[in-house]
Design an enzyme around this catalytic site. Structure first.
Site, PDB file in Angstrom:
ATOM      1  N   GLY A 155       0.391 -11.711   1.109  1.00 17.41           N
ATOM      2  CA  GLY A 155       0.765 -11.932   2.228  1.00 17.41           C
ATOM      3  C   GLY A 155       0.793 -13.201   2.103  1.00 17.41           C
ATOM      4  N   ARG A 181       4.353  -8.724  -3.211  1.00 11.43           N
ATOM      5  CA  ARG A 181       3.372  -8.019  -4.109  1.00 11.43           C
ATOM      6  C   ARG A 181       4.021  -7.243  -5.165  1.00 11.43           C
ATOM      7  NH1 ARG A 181       1.952  -7.501   2.388  1.00 11.43           N
ATOM      8  NH2 ARG A 181       0.359  -8.445   2.371  1.00 11.43           N
ATOM      9  N   SER A 182       3.119  -7.286  -6.470  1.00 15.73           N
ATOM     10  CA  SER A 182       4.120  -7.421  -7.333  1.00 15.73           C
ATOM     11  C   SER A 182       3.774  -5.518  -7.832  1.00 15.73           C
ATOM     12  CB  SER A 182       4.064  -8.110  -8.352  1.00 15.73           C
ATOM     13  OG  SER A 182       4.467  -7.980  -9.846  1.00 15.73           O
ATOM     14  N   ASP A 184      -7.096 -10.377  -1.501  1.00 17.22           N
ATOM     15  CA  ASP A 184      -8.380 -10.032  -1.797  1.00 17.22           C
ATOM     16  C   ASP A 184      -7.704  -9.394  -3.459  1.00 17.22           C
ATOM     17  OD1 ASP A 184      -7.194  -8.230  -0.296  1.00 17.22           O
ATOM     18  OD2 ASP A 184      -9.621  -7.238  -0.504  1.00 17.22           O
ATOM     19  N   THR A 195      -5.223 -15.923   2.914  1.00 15.44           N
ATOM     20  CA  THR A 195      -4.927 -15.447   3.774  1.00 15.44           C
ATOM     21  C   THR A 195      -5.324 -15.226   5.175  1.00 15.44           C
ATOM     22  OG1 THR A 195      -5.283 -12.620   3.747  1.00 15.44           O
ATOM     23  CG2 THR A 195      -6.818 -13.326   2.964  1.00 15.44           C
ATOM     24  N   ASP A 255      -6.546 -12.469   7.562  1.00 15.86           N
ATOM     25  CA  ASP A 255      -7.124 -11.571   7.217  1.00 15.86           C
ATOM     26  C   ASP A 255      -8.695 -12.275   7.209  1.00 15.86           C
ATOM     27  OD1 ASP A 255      -5.467  -9.669   7.957  1.00 15.86           O
ATOM     28  OD2 ASP A 255      -5.241  -8.963   5.502  1.00 15.86           O
ATOM     29  N   ASP A 314     -11.005 -12.500   5.110  1.00 14.54           N
ATOM     30  CA  ASP A 314     -11.723 -10.657   4.361  1.00 14.54           C
ATOM     31  C   ASP A 314     -12.310 -10.507   3.426  1.00 14.54           C
ATOM     32  OD1 ASP A 314      -9.284 -10.633   3.373  1.00 14.54           O
ATOM     33  OD2 ASP A 314      -8.902  -8.512   3.531  1.00 14.54           O
ATOM     34  N   ARG A 370      -5.460  -5.898   9.055  1.00 12.14           N
ATOM     35  CA  ARG A 370      -5.679  -5.583   7.762  1.00 12.14           C
ATOM     36  C   ARG A 370      -7.070  -4.321   7.925  1.00 12.14           C
ATOM     37  NH1 ARG A 370      -3.200  -4.651   3.243  1.00 12.14           N
ATOM     38  NH2 ARG A 370      -2.068  -6.907   2.914  1.00 12.14           N
TER      39      ARG A 370
HETATM   40  O1  F6P Z   1      -3.276  -9.254   4.708  1.00 15.93           O
HETATM   41  C1  F6P Z   1      -2.300 -10.139   5.702  1.00 15.93           C
HETATM   42  C2  F6P Z   1      -1.191  -8.845   6.888  1.00 15.93           C
HETATM   43  O2  F6P Z   1      -0.536  -9.747   7.491  1.00 15.93           O
HETATM   44  C3  F6P Z   1      -2.645  -8.354   6.921  1.00 15.93           C
HETATM   45  O3  F6P Z   1      -2.678  -8.861   8.903  1.00 15.93           O
HETATM   46  C4  F6P Z   1      -1.808  -7.201   8.045  1.00 15.93           C
HETATM   47  O4  F6P Z   1      -2.101  -5.506   8.045  1.00 15.93           O
HETATM   48  C5  F6P Z   1      -0.508  -7.285   6.945  1.00 15.93           C
HETATM   49  O5  F6P Z   1      -0.806  -8.519   5.654  1.00 15.93           O
HETATM   50  C6  F6P Z   1       0.724  -6.692   6.789  1.00 15.93           C
HETATM   51  O6  F6P Z   1       1.510  -6.923   5.918  1.00 15.93           O
HETATM   52  P1  F6P Z   1       3.139  -6.340   5.588  1.00 15.93           P
HETATM   53  O7  F6P Z   1       3.629  -8.763   5.518  1.00 15.93           O
HETATM   54  O8  F6P Z   1       3.231  -6.277   4.194  1.00 15.93           O
HETATM   55  O9  F6P Z   1       3.391  -5.632   6.648  1.00 15.93           O
END
Ligand code: F6P
Length: 326
Positions: free
Chosen positions: A14, A75-76, A106, A129, A131, A133, A175
């Site tokens: 992300g 995301r590969s 991560d 990120t 998050d 985390d 997340r």
């Molecule tokens: O990891 C960043 C994040 O925005 C999270 O907070 C969320 O759960 C996820 O990515 C959303 O992913 P996507 O952009 O694939 O919908």
């Protein structure tokens, strides 16, 4: 040890505000040290598919204030396979890349670690990120901006909540962690925060709201982390109304707005520190580590440790929020 003369940099997972500032710091530090940099577009996908272009000092002009990532991200699935990683390694050889700097979360760190182990390509991770985390840094790039964006949204929600004496459930990202939720709750004066790390039951929440009512509080804002085990914001609203039909609830899901916008000063400075430190670390011979800032000092953590440990919620913030959520 092989001399590092050419570094590949990519952003993965992300996107997060401040990733551009980190790319800029990597490129400019490398140039200052006489090292070439190439950008790998679309994350690990671009490494597999050979989307590699040299980056000059001017290629990273005026990106410090831009959200998203100029290198794009993905995301590969291919890079998760051994064949995909073997193709990525061929691309590394083709472009003469001596090392890789990976900016991401991560999952991206895990990819970097496996790649280094399999092909002996030196890698350094930079935590990027929203998050927050990742173990091994107090803050990840993008987190501060995401909290600021959420706080600004909630300040606006508060105006309408208070005009109508309503109860708002505001869902934020994160997340399966509650870092964004907790910090946003504290910054926006919410009456409760529901996080995966220490969930509040619906009954406890209901009791807390009843107490606030007895103290003449007429409007309330509750922050719900997207990973909250007692339900998302809509489900929590329904459960509360089932307990007490007089609640006039409204739900607002902030969503991807939190991932966009110009990075905050804190994120830009963090990105500058980590981008520079990542290049310096590579040149000093560090391998397979993630750079971070802990207690205002730049530190390196083996990627293995960073991905195997959890970045717990800030206990002090939890304690403080108990006093202030009234
Ligand atoms: O990891 C960043 C994040 O925005 C999270 O907070 C969320 O759960 C996820 O990515 C959303 O992913 P996507 O952009 O694939 O919908």
């Amino acid at each position: 040890m092989k001399l590092i003369k050419h570094i590949g940099v990519l952003t993965s997972g992300g996107d997060a505000p401040g990733m551009n500032a980190a790319i800029r710091a990597v490129v400019r530090t490398a140039i200052a040290k006489g090292v070439k940099t190439s950008g790998i577009y679309h994350g690990y996908n671009g490494l597999v598919k050979d989307e590699v272009k040299p980056l000059t000092m001017r290629d990273v002009s005026y990106i410090i204030s831009r959200g998203g990532t100029m290198l794009k991200s993905s995301r590969s699935d291919e890079f998760r396979t051994k064949e995909g990683r073997a193709r990525a390694h061929e691309v590394i050889i083709k472009h003469g890349l001596d090392a890789l700097i990976v900016i991401g979360g991560d999952g991206s760190m895990t990819g970097a670690k496996i790649f280094q182990e399999e092909f002996d390509v030196p890698v350094i991770g930079i935590p990027g990120t929203i998050d927050n985390d990742i173990f091994g840094t107090d803050f990840t790039i993008g987190f501060d901006t995401a909290v600021n964006v959420a706080m600004e949204c909630i300040d606006k929600i508060r105006d309408t909540a208070s005009s109508h004496d309503r109860l708002f459930l505001v869902e934020v990202m994160g997340r399966d962690t509650g870092h964004i939720a907790l910090r946003t709750a504290l910054a926006s004066g919410a009456v409760a925060v529901l996080v995966p790390e220490g969930p509040m039951s619906i009954n406890e929440l209901h009791e807390h709201l009843a107490y606030l009512k007895s103290k003449n509080k007429s409007s309330n804002i509750i922050i719900v982390a997207e990973g909250n085990p007692t339900g998302n914001a809509f489900e929590v609203a329904q459960k509360l109304e089932a307990l007490q039909p007089s609640y006039e609830t409204r739900v607002s899901v902030i969503g991807h707005i939190q991932r966009g916008g110009s990075p905050s000063a804190a994120d830009r400075v963090l990105a500058a520190e980590l981008g520079t430190f990542a290049v310096e670390s590579l040149l000093e011979g560090a391998r397979g580590v993630m750079v971070g800032v802990i207690d205002r000092k730049m530190v390196r953590t083996p990627i293995e440790e960073a991905i195997n440990q959890r970045n717990g919620l800030n206990e002090e913030l939890l304690r403080i929020s108990d006093y202030l959520s009234v």
